[in-house]
Design a protein around this motif. Structure first.
Motif, PDB file in Angstrom:
ATOM      1  N   LEU A   1       5.721  -6.388  -6.264  1.00 28.84           N
ATOM      2  CA  LEU A   1       6.847  -5.812  -5.523  1.00 28.84           C
ATOM      3  C   LEU A   1       6.384  -5.301  -4.173  1.00 28.84           C
ATOM      4  O   LEU A   1       5.222  -4.932  -3.984  1.00 28.84           O
ATOM      5  N   HIS A   2       7.323  -5.270  -3.272  1.00 30.25           N
ATOM      6  CA  HIS A   2       7.070  -4.736  -1.934  1.00 30.25           C
ATOM      7  C   HIS A   2       7.832  -3.434  -1.788  1.00 30.25           C
ATOM      8  O   HIS A   2       8.979  -3.314  -2.228  1.00 30.25           O
ATOM      9  N   GLU A   3       7.188  -2.448  -1.215  1.00 31.69           N
ATOM     10  CA  GLU A   3       7.860  -1.163  -1.048  1.00 31.69           C
ATOM     11  C   GLU A   3       9.053  -1.308  -0.097  1.00 31.69           C
ATOM     12  O   GLU A   3       8.965  -1.998   0.927  1.00 31.69           O
ATOM     13  N   PRO A   4      10.175  -0.697  -0.458  1.00 29.73           N
ATOM     14  CA  PRO A   4      11.359  -0.809   0.408  1.00 29.73           C
ATOM     15  C   PRO A   4      11.075  -0.248   1.801  1.00 29.73           C
ATOM     16  O   PRO A   4      10.331   0.726   1.969  1.00 29.73           O
ATOM     17  N   ILE A   5      11.641  -0.869   2.760  1.00 23.77           N
ATOM     18  CA  ILE A   5      11.470  -0.448   4.150  1.00 23.77           C
ATOM     19  C   ILE A   5      12.602   0.513   4.507  1.00 23.77           C
ATOM     20  O   ILE A   5      13.783   0.210   4.302  1.00 23.77           O
TER      21      ILE A   5
ATOM     22  N   SER B   1      -5.337  -6.715  -6.102  1.00 23.83           N
ATOM     23  CA  SER B   1      -4.044  -6.926  -6.747  1.00 23.83           C
ATOM     24  C   SER B   1      -3.209  -7.907  -5.936  1.00 23.83           C
ATOM     25  O   SER B   1      -3.383  -8.044  -4.717  1.00 23.83           O
ATOM     26  N   PRO B   2      -2.279  -8.623  -6.607  1.00 26.20           N
ATOM     27  CA  PRO B   2      -1.435  -9.570  -5.877  1.00 26.20           C
ATOM     28  C   PRO B   2      -0.510  -8.848  -4.903  1.00 26.20           C
ATOM     29  O   PRO B   2      -0.177  -7.670  -5.071  1.00 26.20           O
ATOM     30  N   ALA B   3      -0.087  -9.572  -3.890  1.00 24.97           N
ATOM     31  CA  ALA B   3       0.799  -9.019  -2.860  1.00 24.97           C
ATOM     32  C   ALA B   3       2.039  -9.904  -2.753  1.00 24.97           C
ATOM     33  O   ALA B   3       1.936 -11.145  -2.763  1.00 24.97           O
ATOM     34  N   ARG B   4       3.185  -9.252  -2.672  1.00 27.59           N
ATOM     35  CA  ARG B   4       4.451  -9.984  -2.518  1.00 27.59           C
ATOM     36  C   ARG B   4       4.551 -10.489  -1.069  1.00 27.59           C
ATOM     37  O   ARG B   4       4.237  -9.767  -0.113  1.00 27.59           O
ATOM     38  N   ILE B   5       4.995 -11.723  -0.930  1.00 28.60           N
ATOM     39  CA  ILE B   5       5.147 -12.333   0.393  1.00 28.60           C
ATOM     40  C   ILE B   5       6.619 -12.324   0.768  1.00 28.60           C
ATOM     41  O   ILE B   5       7.458 -12.937   0.084  1.00 28.60           O
ATOM     42  N   ILE B   6       6.940 -11.605   1.837  1.00 29.41           N
ATOM     43  CA  ILE B   6       8.310 -11.559   2.339  1.00 29.41           C
ATOM     44  C   ILE B   6       8.284 -11.933   3.824  1.00 29.41           C
ATOM     45  O   ILE B   6       7.263 -12.387   4.346  1.00 29.41           O
ATOM     46  N   ALA B   7       9.416 -11.723   4.495  1.00 31.77           N
ATOM     47  CA  ALA B   7       9.514 -12.131   5.900  1.00 31.77           C
ATOM     48  C   ALA B   7       8.551 -11.364   6.798  1.00 31.77           C
ATOM     49  O   ALA B   7       8.060 -11.895   7.795  1.00 31.77           O
ATOM     50  N   SER B   8       8.261 -10.099   6.464  1.00 32.84           N
ATOM     51  CA  SER B   8       7.420  -9.278   7.337  1.00 32.84           C
ATOM     52  C   SER B   8       5.941  -9.303   6.950  1.00 32.84           C
ATOM     53  O   SER B   8       5.141  -8.573   7.530  1.00 32.84           O
ATOM     54  N   THR B   9       5.566 -10.114   5.983  1.00 35.99           N
ATOM     55  CA  THR B   9       4.176 -10.148   5.539  1.00 35.99           C
ATOM     56  C   THR B   9       3.282 -10.753   6.621  1.00 35.99           C
ATOM     57  O   THR B   9       3.648 -11.756   7.251  1.00 35.99           O
ATOM     58  N   TYR B  10       2.095 -10.155   6.828  1.00 37.12           N
ATOM     59  CA  TYR B  10       1.158 -10.664   7.825  1.00 37.12           C
ATOM     60  C   TYR B  10      -0.178 -10.973   7.144  1.00 37.12           C
ATOM     61  O   TYR B  10      -0.517 -10.418   6.087  1.00 37.12           O
ATOM     62  N   PHE B  11      -0.966 -11.862   7.766  1.00 33.48           N
ATOM     63  CA  PHE B  11      -2.256 -12.291   7.241  1.00 33.48           C
ATOM     64  C   PHE B  11      -3.301 -12.124   8.348  1.00 33.48           C
ATOM     65  O   PHE B  11      -3.086 -12.556   9.486  1.00 33.48           O
ATOM     66  N   LEU B  12      -4.435 -11.501   7.987  1.00 31.47           N
ATOM     67  CA  LEU B  12      -5.528 -11.289   8.937  1.00 31.47           C
ATOM     68  C   LEU B  12      -6.847 -11.698   8.290  1.00 31.47           C
ATOM     69  O   LEU B  12      -7.000 -11.651   7.052  1.00 31.47           O
ATOM     70  N   ASP B  13      -7.772 -12.095   9.137  1.00 31.66           N
ATOM     71  CA  ASP B  13      -9.125 -12.390   8.655  1.00 31.66           C
ATOM     72  C   ASP B  13      -9.874 -11.078   8.438  1.00 31.66           C
ATOM     73  O   ASP B  13      -9.922 -10.214   9.329  1.00 31.66           O
ATOM     74  N   GLY B  14     -10.437 -10.916   7.225  1.00 27.33           N
ATOM     75  CA  GLY B  14     -11.191  -9.697   6.925  1.00 27.33           C
ATOM     76  C   GLY B  14     -12.599  -9.740   7.482  1.00 27.33           C
ATOM     77  O   GLY B  14     -13.156 -10.807   7.761  1.00 27.33           O
ATOM     78  N   GLU B  15     -13.181  -8.559   7.634  1.00 24.12           N
ATOM     79  CA  GLU B  15     -14.560  -8.475   8.125  1.00 24.12           C
ATOM     80  C   GLU B  15     -15.519  -8.977   7.055  1.00 24.12           C
ATOM     81  O   GLU B  15     -15.445  -8.576   5.894  1.00 24.12           O
ATOM     82  N   GLY B  16     -16.417  -9.859   7.461  1.00 24.77           N
ATOM     83  CA  GLY B  16     -17.372 -10.424   6.499  1.00 24.77           C
ATOM     84  C   GLY B  16     -16.746 -11.451   5.590  1.00 24.77           C
ATOM     85  O   GLY B  16     -17.301 -11.741   4.519  1.00 24.77           O
ATOM     86  N   GLY B  17     -15.618 -12.009   5.956  1.00 27.44           N
ATOM     87  CA  GLY B  17     -14.928 -12.982   5.117  1.00 27.44           C
ATOM     88  C   GLY B  17     -13.796 -12.337   4.346  1.00 27.44           C
ATOM     89  O   GLY B  17     -13.593 -11.127   4.372  1.00 27.44           O
ATOM     90  N   GLY B  18     -13.055 -13.137   3.646  1.00 30.63           N
ATOM     91  CA  GLY B  18     -11.934 -12.609   2.902  1.00 30.63           C
ATOM     92  C   GLY B  18     -10.657 -12.613   3.740  1.00 30.63           C
ATOM     93  O   GLY B  18     -10.591 -13.149   4.860  1.00 30.63           O
ATOM     94  N   LEU B  19      -9.674 -11.965   3.169  1.00 32.72           N
ATOM     95  CA  LEU B  19      -8.328 -11.998   3.761  1.00 32.72           C
ATOM     96  C   LEU B  19      -7.692 -10.626   3.617  1.00 32.72           C
ATOM     97  O   LEU B  19      -7.914  -9.917   2.620  1.00 32.72           O
TER      98      LEU B  19
END
Length: 316
Positions: free
Chosen positions: A303-307, A229-247
């Protein structure tokens, strides 16, 4: 020979004039502290008196004399000569220091500008686009300033102040909800599609693309992949390399190709990604591909869950 010559025994007459008295009165004073008779004797003759000359000045043959004593005395009382050079004042020193600092700053700025590798390697068309983007950003900032000033005037207008304050609060709440990712957003924008060409795209490339879009004025973004599913990008969003490829985005696993939907000025954001040596050039250099699709109405619905804040509190 006369009698006078024979009396002196020299053949010449004895000079006439006052002589020391003889007899008992002429005997020397027997007292030891008595003064010398020669010192107490009256001066012989009278001082010479000078007659004025025909023109009322000094008589002929006499030369004018200079009173050296008086000149020496006057020279002792004369004030010392002033120094030839004046000391520089503190204001002159400060001005000189400021001018030196200004010159140093200008030299450093010119050297930095002239050695910028990004701008020197860019083509004329790219420089024109960058200048156009800067002008567009300046116009947006000026428009925001004008809107804020208008809101300030409305809030201070007395009778309409309360209604304007409520409208302003609601508008700010919507803006903050969009920035925080708790509200969906819609507006003009574009979709950026990124594929790896059979290779896995590193998370650092996706993060660079997001940062470039933010710098170009992106207001809302979401990312989606081939799976997940799509993910909302906000100031606290982080990106990591997944195992075996992907994100991995905020704990959600995705696979390529990826699509970033962004709301903002399409031309400005496209130019930011296409800068020589930028994100698009790096991905294409690794064998991938980057494409753009302008959208008159782009929807960011994820949407991003409220913090929940545990420590921070607003300042009252």
């Amino acid at each position: 020979m006369s009698d006078e010559q024979s009396d002196t025994g020299t053949g010449w007459p004895e000079p006439t004039g006052p002589s020391r008295p003889t007899g008992p009165a002429a005997e020397p004073d027997p007292r030891p502290d008595a003064p010398d008779p020669d010192e107490t004797a009256p001066l012989r003759g009278e001082p010479r008196r000078e007659e004025p000359g025909p023109d009322g000045g000094r008589p002929d043959g006499d030369e004018a004399t200079v009173d050296l004593t008086r000149q020496a005395t006057a020279g002792e009382d004369a004030p010392p000569a002033a120094p030839a050079k004046k000391r520089m004042s503190s204001a002159s020193v400060m001005i000189a220091v400021l001018l030196a600092l200004l010159g140093f700053t200008l030299v450093v700025q010119l050297k930095t500008t002239s050695t910028d590798p990004t701008l020197s390697a860019a083509r004329q068309e790219d420089l024109v686009r960058i200048l156009s983007d800067l002008d567009a950003r300046e116009n947006r900032l000026r428009q925001d300033i004008a809107e804020l000033e208008e809101s300030q005037r409305q809030l201070a207008s007395g009778a309409q102040g309360r209604e304007a304050a409520l409208e302003e609060a609601a508008r700010r709440a919507d803006e903050l909800g969009i920035l925080a990712g708790t509200l969906p957003a819609t507006g003009p924008g574009l979709t950026v599609r990124i594929s790896g060409g059979g290779k896995s795209i590193p998370a650092s490339r996706i993060l660079d693309a997001v940062q470039e879009l933010r710098g170009a004025g992106a207001e809302a973004m979401q990312i989606s992949g081939g799976v997940g599913s799509p993910a909302r990008i906000i100031a606290s969003t982080y990106f990591l390399d997944g195992e075996g490829g992907g994100l991995v985005v905020d704990g959600r696993r995705m696979t390529g190709p990826y699509a970033i939907t962004v709301i903002g000025d399409p031309a400005t954001m496209r130019t930011a990604l296409n800068i020589p040596g930028g994100v698009a050039a790096s991905i294409r250099g690794d064998g991938g591909n980057v494409s753009f699709e302008d959208r008159e109405v782009a929807e960011v619905s994820a949407l991003h869950e409220p913090i929940t804040l545990e420590h921070a509190r607003p300042v009252s």
